[in-house]
Design a protein around this motif. Structure first.
Motif, PDB file in Angstrom:
ATOM      1  N   PHE A   1      -9.985  -5.708  -8.642  1.00  0.00           N
ATOM      2  CA  PHE A   1      -9.016  -4.819  -8.023  1.00  0.00           C
ATOM      3  C   PHE A   1      -9.064  -5.060  -6.525  1.00  0.00           C
ATOM      4  N   GLU A   2      -8.022  -5.635  -5.954  1.00  0.00           N
ATOM      5  CA  GLU A   2      -7.956  -5.903  -4.522  1.00  0.00           C
ATOM      6  C   GLU A   2      -6.681  -5.284  -3.968  1.00  0.00           C
ATOM      7  N   PHE A   3      -6.812  -4.139  -3.333  1.00  0.00           N
ATOM      8  CA  PHE A   3      -5.674  -3.480  -2.709  1.00  0.00           C
ATOM      9  C   PHE A   3      -6.028  -3.197  -1.263  1.00  0.00           C
ATOM     10  N   PHE A   4      -5.172  -3.635  -0.360  1.00  0.00           N
ATOM     11  CA  PHE A   4      -5.368  -3.424   1.067  1.00  0.00           C
ATOM     12  C   PHE A   4      -3.995  -3.371   1.719  1.00  0.00           C
ATOM     13  N   ASN A   5      -3.927  -2.873   2.932  1.00  0.00           N
ATOM     14  CA  ASN A   5      -2.679  -2.783   3.699  1.00  0.00           C
ATOM     15  C   ASN A   5      -1.582  -2.012   2.980  1.00  0.00           C
ATOM     16  N   VAL A   6      -1.921  -1.153   2.047  1.00  0.00           N
ATOM     17  CA  VAL A   6      -0.880  -0.416   1.332  1.00  0.00           C
ATOM     18  C   VAL A   6      -0.253   0.672   2.191  1.00  0.00           C
ATOM     19  N   ASN A   7      -0.927   1.095   3.236  1.00  0.00           N
ATOM     20  CA  ASN A   7      -0.342   2.088   4.137  1.00  0.00           C
ATOM     21  C   ASN A   7       0.735   1.492   5.020  1.00  0.00           C
ATOM     22  N   ASP A   8       0.761   0.159   5.147  1.00  0.00           N
ATOM     23  CA  ASP A   8       1.755  -0.509   5.982  1.00  0.00           C
ATOM     24  C   ASP A   8       3.138  -0.549   5.333  1.00  0.00           C
ATOM     25  N   SER A   9       3.212  -0.302   4.032  1.00  0.00           N
ATOM     26  CA  SER A   9       4.467  -0.435   3.312  1.00  0.00           C
ATOM     27  C   SER A   9       4.638   0.715   2.336  1.00  0.00           C
ATOM     28  N   LYS A  10       5.867   1.195   2.209  1.00  0.00           N
ATOM     29  CA  LYS A  10       6.162   2.271   1.269  1.00  0.00           C
ATOM     30  C   LYS A  10       6.215   1.759  -0.169  1.00  0.00           C
ATOM     31  N   THR A  11       6.653   0.492  -0.324  1.00  0.00           N
ATOM     32  CA  THR A  11       6.741  -0.116  -1.648  1.00  0.00           C
ATOM     33  C   THR A  11       6.116  -1.510  -1.601  1.00  0.00           C
ATOM     34  N   LEU A  12       5.825  -2.043  -2.776  1.00  0.00           N
ATOM     35  CA  LEU A  12       5.295  -3.401  -2.919  1.00  0.00           C
ATOM     36  C   LEU A  12       6.251  -4.211  -3.781  1.00  0.00           C
ATOM     37  N   THR A  13       6.187  -5.521  -3.635  1.00  0.00           N
ATOM     38  CA  THR A  13       6.999  -6.421  -4.443  1.00  0.00           C
ATOM     39  C   THR A  13       6.085  -7.177  -5.390  1.00  0.00           C
ATOM     40  N   ILE A  14       6.307  -7.012  -6.687  1.00  0.00           N
ATOM     41  CA  ILE A  14       5.496  -7.733  -7.654  1.00  0.00           C
ATOM     42  C   ILE A  14       5.892  -9.210  -7.583  1.00  0.00           C
ATOM     43  N   ASP A  15       4.885 -10.065  -7.539  1.00  0.00           N
ATOM     44  CA  ASP A  15       5.137 -11.497  -7.393  1.00  0.00           C
ATOM     45  C   ASP A  15       4.918 -12.243  -8.702  1.00  0.00           C
TER      46      ASP A  15
END
Length: 135
Positions: free
Chosen positions: A75-89
Motif C-alpha cells: 500500500f503506497e499512498f502519498f500526496n493525496v492531499n494535493d489532489s481532490k481526485t486521482l486517475t487510475i492508470d
C-alpha cells in the motif's frame, strides 16, 4: 465466469487473463474506461472488500470497482492531499514472487496490481472483481 451479487457483476480472478488492463474493460456487456472517463474519489477497504469509487465528470454518474476477499500486500499512498481526485492508470492480474517462484494464483485468489497516474499503488490478493453502478 460471472456472478451477480447485490447488483454488482463479479468476475472471478482466475478467469481474468494475465496482465489484461481492467481500467478499460467490458463488464456484463458494458464498456468502462475508468482511466479516461472517471475520476477516483476514494479507496476503501472494509471487511475484506476493496472499493475503488469513481465519478464520471461528464454526467455525474458514480460507480465502484469492487474486489472481494482481499488480502492487502502493498500500500503506497502519498500526496493525496494535493489532489481532490486521482486517475487510475492500470489495474491487472499479474504474478508475484513467493519463495523464489512466480505465482499468479493462491487458491481461488489472483494477485492484482492497481496503480494511479499520480504514483499511488496497491498490490493485493483477491477472489473476484466487479463493477457496481450508482445512478
Amino acid at each position: 465466469m460471472y456472478v451477480k451479487e447485490e447488483m454488482a457483476v463479479l468476475l472471478f480472478a482466475k478467469s481474468i487473463e494475465l496482465f489484461e488492463n481492467l481500467c478499460q474493460y467490458e463488464f456484463d456487456y458494458n464498456y468502462y474506461d475508468l482511466h479516461n472517463d472517471y475520476d477516483c474519489e476514494s479507496v476503501t477497504l472494509k471487511d475484506d472488500i476493496l472499493f475503488i469509487n469513481f465519478k464520471q465528470e461528464a454526467n455525474g454518474n458514480s460507480l465502484s470497482l469492487i474486489f472481494t476477499d482481499v488480502e492487502l500486500k502493498q500500500f503506497e499512498f502519498f500526496n493525496v492531499n494535493d489532489s481532490k481526485t486521482l486517475t487510475i492508470d492500470n489495474v491487472y492480474r499479474g504474478r508475484v514472487e513467493i519463495d523464489g517462484e512466480l505465482e499468479e494464483c493462491l487458491g481461488e485468489k489472483g494477485y492484482f496490481y492497481l496503480e494511479f497516474y499520480e504514483g499511488q499503488r496497491l498490490e493485493f490478493w483477491a477472489k473476484s472483481v466487479g463493477i457496481k453502478e450508482k445512478k
